[in-house]
Design an enzyme around this catalytic site. Structure first.
Site, PDB file in Angstrom:
ATOM      1  N   CYS A 152       1.438  -0.207  -9.128  1.00  0.00           N
ATOM      2  CA  CYS A 152       0.111  -0.129  -9.749  1.00  0.00           C
ATOM      3  C   CYS A 152       0.179   0.011 -11.269  1.00  0.00           C
ATOM      4  CB  CYS A 152      -0.671   1.054  -9.188  1.00  0.00           C
ATOM      5  SG  CYS A 152      -1.263   0.724  -7.547  1.00  0.00           S
TER       6      CYS A 152
HETATM    7  N1  CO8 Z   1     -12.968   3.745   9.497  1.00  0.00           N
HETATM    8  C1  CO8 Z   1     -13.324   4.910  10.052  1.00  0.00           C
HETATM    9  N2  CO8 Z   1     -12.555   6.006  10.042  1.00  0.00           N
HETATM   10  C2  CO8 Z   1     -11.370   5.923   9.438  1.00  0.00           C
HETATM   11  C3  CO8 Z   1     -10.924   4.734   8.841  1.00  0.00           C
HETATM   12  C4  CO8 Z   1     -11.781   3.607   8.876  1.00  0.00           C
HETATM   13  N3  CO8 Z   1     -11.423   2.451   8.316  1.00  0.00           N
HETATM   14  N4  CO8 Z   1      -9.705   4.940   8.293  1.00  0.00           N
HETATM   15  C5  CO8 Z   1      -9.378   6.207   8.540  1.00  0.00           C
HETATM   16  N5  CO8 Z   1     -10.368   6.804   9.260  1.00  0.00           N
HETATM   17  C6  CO8 Z   1     -10.400   8.187   9.755  1.00  0.00           C
HETATM   18  C7  CO8 Z   1      -9.007   8.794   9.781  1.00  0.00           C
HETATM   19  O1  CO8 Z   1      -8.307   8.428  10.949  1.00  0.00           O
HETATM   20  C8  CO8 Z   1      -9.318  10.270   9.747  1.00  0.00           C
HETATM   21  O2  CO8 Z   1      -9.695  10.685  11.020  1.00  0.00           O
HETATM   22  P1  CO8 Z   1      -9.317  12.190  11.542  1.00  0.00           P
HETATM   23  O3  CO8 Z   1     -10.038  13.114  10.601  1.00  0.00           O
HETATM   24  O4  CO8 Z   1      -9.832  12.198  12.936  1.00  0.00           O
HETATM   25  O5  CO8 Z   1      -7.819  12.298  11.422  1.00  0.00           O
HETATM   26  C9  CO8 Z   1     -10.562  10.346   8.852  1.00  0.00           C
HETATM   27  O6  CO8 Z   1     -11.131   9.030   8.870  1.00  0.00           O
HETATM   28  C10 CO8 Z   1     -10.240  10.747   7.414  1.00  0.00           C
HETATM   29  O7  CO8 Z   1      -9.121   9.933   6.975  1.00  0.00           O
HETATM   30  P2  CO8 Z   1      -8.361  10.213   5.636  1.00  0.00           P
HETATM   31  O8  CO8 Z   1      -8.034  11.659   5.500  1.00  0.00           O
HETATM   32  O9  CO8 Z   1      -7.243   9.216   5.510  1.00  0.00           O
HETATM   33  O10 CO8 Z   1      -9.519   9.809   4.591  1.00  0.00           O
HETATM   34  P3  CO8 Z   1      -9.580  10.036   3.035  1.00  0.00           P
HETATM   35  O11 CO8 Z   1     -10.852  10.700   2.724  1.00  0.00           O
HETATM   36  O12 CO8 Z   1      -8.318  10.637   2.486  1.00  0.00           O
HETATM   37  O13 CO8 Z   1      -9.679   8.528   2.489  1.00  0.00           O
HETATM   38  C11 CO8 Z   1      -8.271   6.941   1.355  1.00  0.00           C
HETATM   39  C12 CO8 Z   1      -8.617   7.624   2.680  1.00  0.00           C
HETATM   40  C13 CO8 Z   1      -9.459   6.085   0.948  1.00  0.00           C
HETATM   41  C14 CO8 Z   1      -7.041   6.077   1.581  1.00  0.00           C
HETATM   42  C15 CO8 Z   1      -7.998   8.003   0.261  1.00  0.00           C
HETATM   43  O14 CO8 Z   1      -7.144   8.998   0.759  1.00  0.00           O
HETATM   44  C16 CO8 Z   1      -7.424   7.413  -0.989  1.00  0.00           C
HETATM   45  O15 CO8 Z   1      -7.913   6.467  -1.570  1.00  0.00           O
HETATM   46  N6  CO8 Z   1      -6.375   8.043  -1.519  1.00  0.00           N
HETATM   47  C17 CO8 Z   1      -5.757   7.610  -2.760  1.00  0.00           C
HETATM   48  C18 CO8 Z   1      -4.844   6.525  -2.439  1.00  0.00           C
HETATM   49  C19 CO8 Z   1      -4.380   5.782  -3.672  1.00  0.00           C
HETATM   50  O16 CO8 Z   1      -4.884   5.854  -4.740  1.00  0.00           O
HETATM   51  N7  CO8 Z   1      -3.363   5.019  -3.451  1.00  0.00           N
HETATM   52  C20 CO8 Z   1      -2.866   4.172  -4.423  1.00  0.00           C
HETATM   53  C21 CO8 Z   1      -2.299   3.054  -3.669  1.00  0.00           C
HETATM   54  S1  CO8 Z   1      -2.265   1.635  -4.577  1.00  0.00           S
HETATM   55  C22 CO8 Z   1      -0.732   1.423  -5.260  1.00  0.00           C
HETATM   56  O17 CO8 Z   1      -0.051   2.292  -5.616  1.00  0.00           O
HETATM   57  C23 CO8 Z   1      -0.262   0.029  -5.355  1.00  0.00           C
HETATM   58  C24 CO8 Z   1       0.706  -0.241  -4.289  1.00  0.00           C
HETATM   59  C25 CO8 Z   1       1.114  -1.652  -4.367  1.00  0.00           C
HETATM   60  C26 CO8 Z   1       0.021  -2.597  -3.883  1.00  0.00           C
HETATM   61  C27 CO8 Z   1       0.069  -2.814  -2.434  1.00  0.00           C
HETATM   62  C28 CO8 Z   1      -0.838  -3.950  -2.049  1.00  0.00           C
HETATM   63  C29 CO8 Z   1      -0.958  -4.138  -0.528  1.00  0.00           C
END
Ligand code: CO8
Length: 374
Positions: A155
């Protein structure tokens, strides 16, 4: 020596996927999988796939849509990845094609011709082949003299790429450099995993970096006042795709060969790192957070950006203070903060200061303190 950003370009694929379309396709896929494995699910040997939801995606990330190079393959529940035809060696590659389109815009904005460019850097999260470098292919396509190379800091590829270009200019190796970020995130996203299927989009950005003495009077230029980089190893965002995969036939197609992350951990660990890095950079330059007109932050998650801004400013940031493009583009990896900079800088007057900051896999963080000079 003063080094400036004098032009930016943005190539956007023509196809976009809304959350509604994405969720409908994923849920169809999940239903088909659950039917296929009904017996194992009933006997408790396998967990059923849960449905995805538009409400969750918007609340958890702020993402509403994403651009992709191929929508049909991604949305087909029997395919679930982009379908991109392989090209013969004598046809420009996809990343070259995207790069050239973005680069031409950036050059036009900087009023610079290809003949004036000394070097090309392609910097992105995933390169479509091992060699020859995509940057050298773009160099050829644009008929640029000099040299070119690829680099990858996930990123933070764009901010590290600009930092690298600045160093080359300061050392006298080059006067004008094109830095390009062809991000085909759809190719390495796991669209079959509801935890991440909504996160990424495709795009290409390009930036012209020049010694200020070379900058054309007609260009709107931003001096790079300071750069600040930080890396700290973490597997919380990881993709094990690579040239050694085929050496273990047992695991060659396993889940870890596409993007995966511990989103919660990433969120919690990166926010304080970004706040500290930016706070230190501003302090080193005798500035308060409030004196910065705009923050062009990495575009991964709206809640993350809002929290960073609240910690920096002591209040919620407005769109003018920290612009958002992830609602339309999703996370485009290194290109995100450059898209924000590309779209939201026309209102800058001479001496206005902005911060362009990336953060993500590595972990890697890169921040540029920019001052409008023309
Ligand atoms: N629909 C419904 N429910 C869902 C879904 C969905 N699609 N996905 C997950 N849930 C559920 C989970 O299973 C979980 O259920 P339970 O509570 O029963 O366990 C619940 O929703 C809550 O899940 P999370 O705790 O995972 O939810 P968050 O509030 O943490 O949100 C995010 C998830 C959006 C992923 C968030 O944590 C986030 O954005 N974090 C930051 C991540 C970030 O910035 N990463 C950077 C990555 S990018 C990068 O570095 C580049 C990499 C190279 C590129 C790659 C390209 C492919």
């Amino acid at each position: 020596m003063s080094v400036v950003l004098s032009g930016t370009g943005l190539y956007v694929p023509s196809q976009s996927i809304s959350n509604e379309e994405l969720v409908a396709s994923y849920n169809q896929y999940a239903s088909l999988e659950n039917q296929k494995h009904r017996e194992d699910i009933v006997s408790g040997l396998r967990e059923p796939l849960q449905v995805s939801s538009v409400e969750f995606i918007e609340k958890a990330s702020g993402i509403k849509s994403r651009y992709v190079v191929d929508k049909l393959g991604v949305l087909d529940p029997h395919v679930m990845h982009p379908l991109i035809a392989d090209r013969p060696d004598d046809i420009w590659s996809l990343q070259c094609e995207m790069g050239v389109l973005a680069a031409k815009q950036a050059l036009a904005q900087a009023h610079v011709s290809a003949a004036e460019v000394d070097a090309v850097i392609v910097s992105c999260s995933n390169l479509q082949r091992a060699y020859p470098a995509i940057a050298i292919e773009i160099q050829k396509a644009l008929e640029i003299e000099g040299y070119a190379f690829d680099m990858n800091v996930a990123c933070s590829s764009a901010t590290f790429g600009i930092h690298t270009a600045m160093g080359s200019i300061e050392s006298g190796q080059a006067k004008t450099i094109l830095m390009i970020n062809p991000e085909v995130c759809s190719g390495h996203l796991q669209w079959k995993d509801r935890d991440c299927h909504f996160i990424f989009g495709d795009v290409c950005t390009a930036v012209v970096i020049q010694a200020r003495s070379e900058c054309k009077p007609a260009a709107k230029a931003f001096e790079i006042v300071s750069t600040k980089l930080k890396t700290d190893f973490s597997s919380n965002i990881r993709n094990n795709f690579g040239f050694l995969n085929r050496c273990d036939p047992e695991t060659v197609h396993s889940r870890d060969k596409t993007f995966r992350q511990q989103g919660r951990k990433v969120f919690k660990e990166i926010v304080p790192m970004v706040v500290e890095l930016l706070g230190q950079q501003l302090q080193d330059n005798g500035l308060t957070a409030q004196q910065v007109k705009r923050y062009w932050l990495h575009q991964a998650n709206i809640n993350m950006n809002q929290l960073i801004m609240r910690k920096l400013l002591g209040k919620s940031a407005t769109q003018e203070e920290a612009c958002v493009i992830l609602d339309e583009f999703a996370n485009t990896s290194s290109a995100g903060s450059i898209i924000a900079f590309h779209r939201f800088r026309e209102d800058f007057g001479v001496n206005d200061v902005g911060v362009l900051c990336s953060f993500g896999a590595g972990y890697s963080l890169g921040s540029l303190l920019l001052r409008c000079v023309s």
